[in-house]
Design an enzyme around this catalytic site. Structure first.
Site, PDB file in Angstrom:
ATOM      1  N   ALA A 105       0.218   3.636   7.239  1.00  0.00           N
ATOM      2  CA  ALA A 105       0.419   5.080   7.365  1.00  0.00           C
ATOM      3  C   ALA A 105      -0.894   5.826   7.567  1.00  0.00           C
ATOM      4  O   ALA A 105      -0.899   7.010   7.893  1.00  0.00           O
ATOM      5  CB  ALA A 105       1.146   5.615   6.137  1.00  0.00           C
ATOM      6  N   ASN A 137       0.815  -1.207   0.000  1.00  0.00           N
ATOM      7  CA  ASN A 137       0.000   0.000   0.000  1.00  0.00           C
ATOM      8  C   ASN A 137       0.856   1.268   0.000  1.00  0.00           C
ATOM      9  O   ASN A 137       1.074   1.886  -1.019  1.00  0.00           O
ATOM     10  CB  ASN A 137      -0.950  -0.021   1.205  1.00  0.00           C
ATOM     11  CG  ASN A 137      -2.126   0.919   1.011  1.00  0.00           C
ATOM     12  OD1 ASN A 137      -2.034   1.921   0.315  1.00  0.00           O
ATOM     13  ND2 ASN A 137      -3.256   0.615   1.624  1.00  0.00           N
ATOM     14  N   ASP A 138       1.366   1.637   1.172  1.00  0.00           N
ATOM     15  CA  ASP A 138       2.079   2.915   1.281  1.00  0.00           C
ATOM     16  C   ASP A 138       3.300   2.993   0.375  1.00  0.00           C
ATOM     17  O   ASP A 138       3.656   4.073  -0.096  1.00  0.00           O
ATOM     18  CB  ASP A 138       2.507   3.154   2.736  1.00  0.00           C
ATOM     19  CG  ASP A 138       1.314   3.157   3.683  1.00  0.00           C
ATOM     20  OD1 ASP A 138       0.273   3.723   3.307  1.00  0.00           O
ATOM     21  OD2 ASP A 138       1.431   2.586   4.782  1.00  0.00           O
ATOM     22  N   VAL A 139       3.950   1.858   0.131  1.00  0.00           N
ATOM     23  CA  VAL A 139       5.198   1.870  -0.652  1.00  0.00           C
ATOM     24  C   VAL A 139       4.954   2.040  -2.143  1.00  0.00           C
ATOM     25  O   VAL A 139       5.901   2.124  -2.924  1.00  0.00           O
ATOM     26  CB  VAL A 139       6.027   0.595  -0.395  1.00  0.00           C
ATOM     27  CG1 VAL A 139       6.424   0.490   1.062  1.00  0.00           C
ATOM     28  CG2 VAL A 139       5.270  -0.646  -0.843  1.00  0.00           C
TER      29      VAL A 139
END
Length: 470
Positions: A436, A395-397
């Site tokens: 996050a 997700n965040d990456v």
């Protein structure tokens, strides 16, 4: 000194030197996924040699006690290694860090108790080592237990904050410093007990306000702490090998922490005190100016066709893959695509998962060839020439806001530029945000489609659909 005692002392020193060299070689081999297993074996051989040689020193503890410790420890380690799931490895590592810190603190305290009973004054260098071992060891223990709780989700993964938290932490830290100074002067046992309690409290205060997204960095840092505590205990015991081993762990942990913070484009202070992820934005209810933001949804059949007829594909595994234990299914899908002539690569972000190297470990378990794994720097300029990207539980990456939106909390964090590919399939359970707590702009890109469901179940459907195309 007679010849026999000289020979034993010399043999111990030589064996310790060989062990230290094996540790260094093992660390070097651990730097690559392709050689990591051998690195583990070499390091373990070094530790075994150190333990066997230590048996020669009859002044430490009796042979029955050492043998009993080896048997119990080996049995517990073997059972835990067999029982712990791959998805629980981050918690496992956090617990190991805590146990290492506690062991060092207990060794330091034991050494202090023995020296305090002696009529002679405790040398100041030994006393400083003891105090440092106690402080770092107990902070490592309580901090690691909190990290374990967050990773196990028995404690909220969100940053836990309360009024005047930093002030309270500062007061506790100052109290620890004051008690440490007095302890050096007075050699007072009750003072050591108070110092230990304050250190345990500080470990909790330091880790509890850190969110789940930053746990890979916290684990690296606590690993470093456990090494430093061991080195301090080594100075207290005047044991060269413990000093060397602790220093190696401490240094490698610090370097890894720096690598992780660099990969997140954040300072260590920001990670420790920034309470990142405390305020979630977006997610399932993310709104655009005219209402909910629109995204496209794909069926397994659509996704299988797109994957089967691509020429170049990149798989991006994330923690969702680990939770679903879908590493074998993603390998099977990749093999089927390769049999159809598709060039398949795997893109690994440095902070993917919940601990450093998490994805590498999972894919290695599924026998994914090491030469198929590409890190961020190696793969990012290849996405523009990639036909399709399959994001599995990451997700965040892969959030392009880190690159394009100066107002995003993660702006500046290096991410995988998967949105540059011609087509992106995002496999995810829901539109909920990642660790996050941020909405992901990738989901709403015109070249992105969502394939909702458990990663393993969705991959099985893709495999079934692809078999039907043959």
């Amino acid at each position: 000194m007679n010849t026999s005692s000289f020979d034993i002392a010399f043999a111990i020193k030589v064996a310790y030197l060989v062990s230290a060299v094996l540790f260094i070689i093992g660390l070097k081999l651990l730097g690559s996924a392709a050689t990591a297993r051998n690195g583990n074996r070499v390091s373990a051989a070094g530790m075994l040699l150190a333990i066997v040689v230590t048996l020669l020193d009859r002044q430490i503890v009796t042979f029955p006690v050492i043998i009993a410790g080896l048997v119990v420890g080996t049995a517990l380690g073997a059972v835990m290694a067999r029982m712990v799931k791959m998805t629980a490895m981050p918690q496992f590592v956090a617990a190991f860090n805590g146990f290492g810190g506690a062991a060092s603190a207990l060794v330091a305290i034991d050494e202090f108790m023995k020296l305090a009973e002696s009529p002679a004054d405790i040398p100041i260098d030994i006393e400083i080592s003891i105090v440092l071992g106690v402080i770092i060891g107990w902070i490592t223990l309580s901090g690691s237990l909190i990290a374990f709780g967050k990773l196990q989700e028995v404690i909220s993964t969100k940053p836990v904050q309360f009024p005047f938290q930093k002030v309270v932490s500062g007061v506790v830290a100052i109290a620890i410093l004051a008690m440490a100074v007095v302890a050096l002067i007075m050699d007072n046992v009750p003072l050591f007990i108070g110092l230990s309690i304050a250190c345990l409290l500080l470990g909790v205060l330091l880790v509890i306000p850190i969110g789940g997204a930053d746990m890979p960095v916290v684990i690296s840092l606590l690993n470093s702490y456990s090494g430093l505590a061991a080195a301090a205990a080594g100075f207290a015991l005047n044991n060269v090998l413990l000093i060397v081993a602790g220093s190696l762990v401490g240094a490698s942990g610090i370097i890894l922490t720096q690598v992780m913070t660099k990969a997140m484009n954040r300072s260590l202070l920001n990670v420790l005190f920034g309470a990142f992820g405390a305020a979630a934005t977006g997610g399932k209810g993310a709104q655009a100016a005219g209402g909910p933001k629109a995204y496209r949804e794909a069926t397994p059949e659509d996704a299988a066709i797109a994957l089967a007829y691509a020429q170049r594909a990149v798989f991006v595994p994330g923690y969702g893959l680990a939770v679903a234990r879908a590493q074998h299914q993603i390998k099977e899908l990749a093999t089927m695509m390769e049999n159809r002539g598709v060039d398949v690569k795997y893109a690994i972000h440095p902070v993917a998962g919940r601990m450093p190297g998490h994805m590498n470990v999972l894919l290695a378990e599924a026998d994914v060839p090491y030469d198929k794994l590409y890190d961020l720097d190696q793969i990012n300029d290849k996405f523009e020439d990639t036909d399709i990207v399959l994001v599995v539980g990451a997700n965040d990456v892969v959030n392009p806001a880190a690159r394009d939106n100066p107002g995003s909390p993660i702006y500046g964090m290096p991410v995988l530029n998967v949105d540059k590919a011609k087509q992106v399939i995002v496999m995810k359970r829901s539109m909920n945000p990642g660790f996050a707590g941020l909405d992901n702009d990738l989901f709403y890109k015109p070249n992105s489609v969502m394939l909702f469901g458990d990663a393993q179940a969705s991959l099985v459907k893709l495999i079934t659909e692809m078999k039907a195309l043959s």
